[in-house]
Design a protein around this motif. Structure first.
Motif, PDB file in Angstrom:
ATOM      1  N   ALA A 106       0.827  -1.208   0.000  1.00 60.98           N
ATOM      2  CA  ALA A 106       0.000   0.000   0.000  1.00 60.98           C
ATOM      3  C   ALA A 106       0.861   1.257   0.000  1.00 60.98           C
ATOM      4  O   ALA A 106       0.553   2.240  -0.709  1.00 60.98           O
ATOM      5  CB  ALA A 106      -0.935  -0.001   1.209  1.00 60.98           C
ATOM      6  N   THR A 107       1.947   1.258   0.774  1.00 64.50           N
ATOM      7  CA  THR A 107       2.841   2.421   0.809  1.00 64.50           C
ATOM      8  C   THR A 107       3.545   2.594  -0.519  1.00 64.50           C
ATOM      9  O   THR A 107       3.643   3.706  -1.065  1.00 64.50           O
ATOM     10  CB  THR A 107       3.880   2.250   1.934  1.00 64.50           C
TER      11      THR A 107
ATOM     12  N   ALA B  90       1.036   3.919  -3.096  1.00 60.96           N
ATOM     13  CA  ALA B  90       0.679   5.319  -2.870  1.00 60.96           C
ATOM     14  C   ALA B  90       1.799   6.249  -3.350  1.00 60.96           C
ATOM     15  O   ALA B  90       1.529   7.294  -3.953  1.00 60.96           O
ATOM     16  CB  ALA B  90       0.394   5.550  -1.390  1.00 60.96           C
ATOM     17  N   ARG B  91       3.035   5.865  -3.083  1.00 61.22           N
ATOM     18  CA  ARG B  91       4.154   6.699  -3.515  1.00 61.22           C
ATOM     19  C   ARG B  91       4.312   6.668  -5.034  1.00 61.22           C
ATOM     20  O   ARG B  91       4.644   7.688  -5.660  1.00 61.22           O
ATOM     21  CB  ARG B  91       5.437   6.250  -2.812  1.00 61.22           C
TER      22      ARG B  91
ATOM     23  N   ARG C 172       1.717   8.899  -6.498  1.00 59.70           N
ATOM     24  CA  ARG C 172       2.135  10.291  -6.276  1.00 59.70           C
ATOM     25  C   ARG C 172       3.093  10.752  -7.378  1.00 59.70           C
ATOM     26  O   ARG C 172       2.964  11.866  -7.903  1.00 59.70           O
ATOM     27  CB  ARG C 172       2.784  10.379  -4.900  1.00 59.70           C
TER      28      ARG C 172
ATOM     29  N   HIS D 159      -2.111  -0.801  -6.918  1.00 61.90           N
ATOM     30  CA  HIS D 159      -1.696   0.380  -7.683  1.00 61.90           C
ATOM     31  C   HIS D 159      -2.898   1.037  -8.360  1.00 61.90           C
ATOM     32  O   HIS D 159      -2.985   2.270  -8.411  1.00 61.90           O
ATOM     33  CB  HIS D 159      -0.633  -0.002  -8.727  1.00 61.90           C
TER      34      HIS D 159
ATOM     35  N   ALA E 105      -4.572   3.037  -5.721  1.00 58.35           N
ATOM     36  CA  ALA E 105      -3.760   4.183  -5.309  1.00 58.35           C
ATOM     37  C   ALA E 105      -3.772   5.284  -6.366  1.00 58.35           C
ATOM     38  O   ALA E 105      -3.846   6.476  -6.040  1.00 58.35           O
ATOM     39  CB  ALA E 105      -2.328   3.736  -5.031  1.00 58.35           C
TER      40      ALA E 105
ATOM     41  N   GLU F 200      -7.054   7.120  -6.080  1.00 56.57           N
ATOM     42  CA  GLU F 200      -7.086   8.003  -4.918  1.00 56.57           C
ATOM     43  C   GLU F 200      -6.220   9.239  -5.127  1.00 56.57           C
ATOM     44  O   GLU F 200      -6.512  10.314  -4.577  1.00 56.57           O
ATOM     45  CB  GLU F 200      -6.625   7.239  -3.681  1.00 56.57           C
ATOM     46  N   ALA F 201      -5.161   9.111  -5.927  1.00 57.31           N
ATOM     47  CA  ALA F 201      -4.265  10.236  -6.173  1.00 57.31           C
ATOM     48  C   ALA F 201      -4.738  11.114  -7.330  1.00 57.31           C
ATOM     49  O   ALA F 201      -4.058  12.073  -7.711  1.00 57.31           O
ATOM     50  CB  ALA F 201      -2.856   9.722  -6.467  1.00 57.31           C
TER      51      ALA F 201
END
Length: 426
Positions: free
Chosen positions: A144-145, A148-149, A152, A205, A208, A211-212
């Motif tokens: 998940a981290t 998210a990165r 981003r 992914h 994520a 969400e981004a």
């Protein structure tokens, strides 16, 4: 708007022509020249990639920013009259790796600056790799981290090209491979990526990116990096075993519009490369294998020059290489182990080919220039080619390769590239 050549790579197997594409991971001008000449012969575009450590806003170990690299590759293309619109530029392992000694937010800020520079410089294939922990974090991060990165960074890249127009980039996600630069130790066996892990990587992914606010970017995710069971250490190569990767390959049926990207395919046989492409690993990364072949050719020419022109140089290329690498062990010190004699062998002949980091060094570049100048215009006897450059001997005899220094160096690289282009044709 012109569409990205790689956007439908998952459909290539359904039509005549290429089924996959070699990814040339090198900043050496002779490697790039050989790749363009090979692509011209094959009638295909050429994919050239730079890594985060090699090229970034701080210069990387080549001293080039992404814009510099674009100009560098373009200049080679212009000299060869290779169409620039047939060049695909990729960025590899784009993320915080060069700055992972910093706290995460600082490292990610640097990574954002880097990917913005790649996007603005016209790179249209971007591999997002945010899997590594930064200062105070574990070595490997939760999915998940990582996702998210990555999302981003994708959002930054999308914003950078919003008003630019032109070809939109495709993205590669996942990082089931050693860190950029290669494995740190001798390898014995590898664990093939579990199909469920590959599918989960794509799922997290996708969420994520949404969400981004980068769902549009995810629609251009065309591949995922996985471990199909291929790698090389300093002195050994782990060959592809398609039976062990069969379940992973089959999982592509659940990942519509995507292929797998295989890193570290260097030193695989042509048949193994062909099987990789047939099994859905349609992007074949190769780098050290190409500069290994170049080093073999340069060392062969080094011995030829020593025989033809004894006493003309103070030191051979091999002697300069040894001196420079011993004086500056930064690029090999943590990779080569064992006794002093074992390390000396690895410095020159390791499959990991850490010499590739030293070719831009002033003393090394001067030694190569001196060697090539000494052999400039010299027709090298076939018998010396047989002795010191045996891999090119038959092609010289057949008239395919001129018996001169630069054509012989290019031919050594091309011999490796032929396996890749043939594999991708299936």
């Amino acid at each position: 708007m012109q569409e990205n050549y790689l956007i439908d790579i998952a459909r290539w197997s359904e039509r005549p022509g290429a089924r996959g594409i070699p990814s040339i991971c090198s900043a050496h001008p002779l490697v790039i020249e050989a790749a363009m000449l090979s692509a011209r012969r094959e009638g295909t575009p050429v994919l050239i990639e730079a890594t985060c450590n090699q090229v970034n806003q701080d210069g990387g170990y080549t001293g080039m920013t992404p814009a510099d690299f674009t100009r560098f590759v373009g200049a080679i293309a212009d000299r060869l009259d290779f169409p620039r619109d047939r060049i695909l530029l990729g960025g590899d392992h784009l993320g915080p790796n060069p700055w992972k000694h910093l706290p995460a937010e600082k490292a990610m800020a640097k990574a954002e600056t880097m990917i913005e520079a790649y996007a603005k410089a016209g790179f249209t294939k971007l591999h997002l790799d945010t899997s590594m922990g930064c200062a105070g974090e574990p070595i490997a991060l939760p999915d998940a981290t990582t996702a998210a990165r990555a999302a981003r960074l994708a959002a930054v890249a999308e914003n950078a090209i919003r008003d630019r127009g032109g070809i939109l980039p495709v993205y590669i996600i996942g990082t089931e491979v050693p860190i950029p630069g290669g494995a740190l130790e001798e390898l014995d066996v590898l664990e093939v990526t579990a199909p469920e892990a590959a599918i989960e990587t794509v799922r997290v992914h996708r969420e994520a990116f949404k969400e981004a606010g980068a769902a549009g970017a995810f629609s251009r995710v065309v591949g995922a990096v996985v471990q199909p069971g291929v790698e090389f250490g300093n002195g050994n190569v782990i060959a592809y075993d398609r039976s062990k990767a069969a379940k992973l390959s089959a999982s592509l049926r659940r990942l519509e519009g995507m292929v797998f990207e295989a890193h570290s395919t260097d030193y695989q046989t042509r048949e193994a490369l062909r099987e990789l492409v047939a099994d859905g690993f349609a992007i074949l990364k190769v780098g050290p294998g190409l500069t290994f072949a170049l080093r073999e050719a340069l060392y062969g020419l080094d011995q030829i020059a020593a025989f033809l022109f004894p006493g003309k140089r103070e030191r051979s290329l091999a002697e300069v290489t040894e001196a420079v690498m011993r004086e500056e062990p930064v690029y090999w010190g943590k990779y080569y182990h064992g006794s002093a004699d074992e390390q000396r062998i690895q410095r020159h002949f390791s499959y990991s080919d850490r010499i590739r980091y030293y070719w831009p060094h002033q003393k090394m570049a001067e030694a190569v220039d001196e060697l090539m100048a000494l052999l400039d215009g010299v027709t090298i006897p076939e018998t010396l080619i047989s002795q010191f450059l045996a891999g090119s001997y038959a092609r010289v005899r057949d008239g395919e390769v001129a018996p001169q220094a630069k054509p012989l160096a290019l031919a050594a690289i091309d011999a490796v590239l032929q396996d890749y282009f043939a594999a991708c044709r299936l």
